[in-house]
Motif scaffolding. Structure first.
Motif, mmCIF file in Angstrom:
data_model
loop_
_atom_site.group_PDB
_atom_site.id
_atom_site.type_symbol
_atom_site.label_atom_id
_atom_site.label_comp_id
_atom_site.label_asym_id
_atom_site.label_seq_id
_atom_site.Cartn_x
_atom_site.Cartn_y
_atom_site.Cartn_z
ATOM 1 N N GLN A 169 -47.873 26.921 -98.253
ATOM 2 C CA GLN A 169 -46.829 27.281 -97.288
ATOM 3 C C GLN A 169 -45.562 27.737 -98.005
ATOM 4 N N MET A 170 -45.189 27.021 -99.051
ATOM 5 C CA MET A 170 -43.983 27.381 -99.810
ATOM 6 C C MET A 170 -44.109 28.775 -100.417
ATOM 7 N N ASP A 171 -45.314 29.108 -100.858
ATOM 8 C CA ASP A 171 -45.531 30.407 -101.500
ATOM 9 C C ASP A 171 -45.278 31.577 -100.548
ATOM 10 N N GLN A 181 -41.431 35.272 -96.888
ATOM 11 C CA GLN A 181 -42.010 36.482 -96.305
ATOM 12 C C GLN A 181 -42.318 36.264 -94.820
ATOM 13 N N VAL A 182 -42.946 35.153 -94.494
ATOM 14 C CA VAL A 182 -43.297 34.867 -93.105
ATOM 15 C C VAL A 182 -42.040 34.676 -92.266
ATOM 16 N N LYS A 183 -41.039 34.008 -92.814
ATOM 17 C CA LYS A 183 -39.794 33.794 -92.069
ATOM 18 C C LYS A 183 -39.135 35.129 -91.723
ATOM 19 N N GLN A 184 -39.135 36.065 -92.648
ATOM 20 C CA GLN A 184 -38.575 37.389 -92.367
ATOM 21 C C GLN A 184 -39.345 38.079 -91.242
ATOM 22 N N LEU A 243 -35.841 27.557 -83.696
ATOM 23 C CA LEU A 243 -37.027 28.280 -83.235
ATOM 24 C C LEU A 243 -37.646 29.094 -84.378
ATOM 25 N N ILE A 244 -36.831 29.759 -85.151
ATOM 26 C CA ILE A 244 -37.324 30.541 -86.294
ATOM 27 C C ILE A 244 -38.045 29.634 -87.285
ATOM 28 N N ILE A 245 -37.448 28.507 -87.603
ATOM 29 C CA ILE A 245 -38.056 27.578 -88.566
ATOM 30 C C ILE A 245 -39.359 27.010 -88.005
ATOM 31 N N GLN A 246 -39.356 26.650 -86.729
ATOM 32 C CA GLN A 246 -40.564 26.106 -86.110
ATOM 33 C C GLN A 246 -41.705 27.124 -86.140
ATOM 34 N N ARG A 247 -41.421 28.343 -85.735
ATOM 35 C CA ARG A 247 -42.460 29.384 -85.727
ATOM 36 C C ARG A 247 -42.940 29.684 -87.148
ATOM 37 N N THR A 248 -42.010 29.693 -88.091
ATOM 38 C CA THR A 248 -42.385 29.954 -89.490
ATOM 39 C C THR A 248 -43.270 28.832 -90.009
ATOM 40 N N PHE A 249 -42.922 27.595 -89.691
ATOM 41 C CA PHE A 249 -43.739 26.464 -90.124
ATOM 42 C C PHE A 249 -45.158 26.585 -89.569
ATOM 43 N N ILE A 250 -45.264 26.834 -88.289
ATOM 44 C CA ILE A 250 -46.586 26.929 -87.650
ATOM 45 C C ILE A 250 -47.401 28.064 -88.263
ATOM 46 N N ARG A 251 -46.771 29.220 -88.419
ATOM 47 C CA ARG A 251 -47.508 30.371 -88.947
ATOM 48 C C ARG A 251 -47.940 30.153 -90.393
ATOM 49 N N THR A 252 -47.046 29.590 -91.219
ATOM 50 C CA THR A 252 -47.432 29.356 -92.615
ATOM 51 C C THR A 252 -48.530 28.301 -92.696
ATOM 52 N N ILE A 273 -51.801 30.066 -91.701
ATOM 53 C CA ILE A 273 -52.259 30.938 -92.794
ATOM 54 C C ILE A 273 -52.841 30.100 -93.924
ATOM 55 N N SER A 274 -52.138 29.029 -94.291
ATOM 56 C CA SER A 274 -52.639 28.205 -95.394
ATOM 57 C C SER A 274 -53.953 27.538 -95.037
#
Length: 133
Positions: free
Chosen positions: A87-89, A93-96, A114-123, A126-127
């Motif tokens: 996720q860190m890797d 990019q995902v947050k942008q 909301l941005i952080i939550q969506r980024t967390f879920i998406r990363t 993906i992972s």
């Protein structure tokens, strides 16, 4: 928005521009420090809240609760504590991508959350997909 205490004079033009909130708006429409602290304790009691800017957030919360005259009954920790290496890797990019998709104003607490939550879920998704390939 929080109604500033009378001696909280550090609000600057830079802060107004950054947050898109004028000090006069805070004074006229802000919620009292005591009410905000009480609501945070009620909603977050005995939980850990994860923040992407925990050093700044923790310092600010300490000041808030001190001025409210009550103890903070939850913890703040770095978001990195719950992110996997994969996720860190891909986080930045995902947050942008999420920011571009949502197209909402930043530096407003609800929007940033909301941005952080969506980024967390998406990363995380993906992972997980990468682990199963």
């Amino acid at each position: 928005m929080i109604h500033p205490k009378d001696d909280w004079l550090h609000w600057s033009e830079e802060a107004e521009e950054h947050h898109k909130i004028q000090r006069t708006d805070l004074i006229q429409s802000g919620t009292s420090v005591e009410q905000v602290a009480s609501e945070l304790n009620h909603k977050l009691y005995n939980q850990t809240v994860y923040s992407d800017g925990w050093v700044v957030d923790q310092t600010w919360l300490i000041k808030l609760f001190y001025r409210a005259g009550m103890p903070m009954q939850f913890r703040v920790s770095a978001l990195d504590m719950i992110l996997s290496e994969s996720q860190m890797d891909i986080w930045h990019q995902v947050k942008q991508e999420v920011e571009m998709e949502l197209n909402i104003a930043r530096h407003r607490a609800s929007n940033d959350a909301l941005i952080i939550q969506r980024t967390f879920i998406r990363t995380w998704e993906i992972s997980q997909a990468l682990q199963h390939t």
